[in-house]
Design a protein around this motif. Structure first.
Motif, PDB file in Angstrom:
ATOM      1  N   LEU A 142      -1.693   9.003   0.305  1.00 49.91           N
ATOM      2  CA  LEU A 142      -1.811   7.627   0.806  1.00 49.91           C
ATOM      3  C   LEU A 142      -1.509   6.620  -0.309  1.00 49.91           C
ATOM      4  O   LEU A 142      -2.204   5.632  -0.489  1.00 49.91           O
ATOM      5  N   ASN A 155       0.465   4.179  -0.811  1.00 50.30           N
ATOM      6  CA  ASN A 155       0.647   2.756  -0.511  1.00 50.30           C
ATOM      7  C   ASN A 155      -0.542   2.139   0.219  1.00 50.30           C
ATOM      8  O   ASN A 155      -0.454   1.008   0.682  1.00 50.30           O
ATOM      9  N   TYR A 156      -1.637   2.849   0.304  1.00 50.10           N
ATOM     10  CA  TYR A 156      -2.821   2.373   1.017  1.00 50.10           C
ATOM     11  C   TYR A 156      -3.887   1.919   0.026  1.00 50.10           C
ATOM     12  O   TYR A 156      -4.009   2.462  -1.075  1.00 50.10           O
ATOM     13  N   ASP A 157      -4.665   0.936   0.434  1.00 52.04           N
ATOM     14  CA  ASP A 157      -5.772   0.439  -0.383  1.00 52.04           C
ATOM     15  C   ASP A 157      -7.051   1.123   0.097  1.00 52.04           C
ATOM     16  O   ASP A 157      -7.630   0.716   1.103  1.00 52.04           O
TER      17      ASP A 157
END
Length: 137
Positions: A115, A117-119
């Motif tokens: 993940l 590109n996920y925060d």
């Protein structure tokens, strides 16, 4: 978290540390694993006859909100335990007795790769089953 840290946190947040609140903290500090609100009420009834469910649930909610207690759901019921703060770890939780065993393995390294590109704001990883003591019963 230990009882003294919890009391300090309550005081710093402006909450009174009554006898009931201290007794609730003592119960969870001495508990070996997760416990239910019913377990707590049964424990407190010997000292506080007629203690209300509302008082117990209000304090459990407060302690959870402040990070003193952590929760999990077992068999459709919310269970509580003193929050662990000494190092990052996860738990095996016995579905029968609620006892926990620390697990130092964390799947987040692999998850963060997948993940990228996920925060990610947090995580909780628990394994449920039956402990060796409950298997022999």
């Amino acid at each position: 978290m230990n009882m003294n840290e919890a009391i300090d946190l309550l005081k710093n947040k402006g909450y009174k540390t009554t006898g009931k609140r201290k007794d609730i903290l003592t119960f969870f500090e001495q508990a070996d694993g997760y416990r239910t609100a019913k377990d707590l009420i049964q424990h407190l009834e010997s000292t506080y006859e007629g203690i209300s469910f509302d008082t117990v649930y209000r304090n459990l909610h407060l302690y959870n909100e402040l990070g003193i207690l952590e929760t999990t759901e077992l068999n459709g019921e919310k269970h509580f335990r003193m929050k662990c703060t000494h190092h990052h770890h996860h738990h095996f939780i016995c579905k029968d007795c609620g006892k926990t065993k620390e697990i130092d393995v964390c799947p987040m390294e692999e998850v963060t790769k997948r993940l990228a590109n996920y925060d990610i704001e947090g995580h909780k990883f628990e394994i449920y089953g039956v402990c060796p003591a409950c298997q022999t019963v």
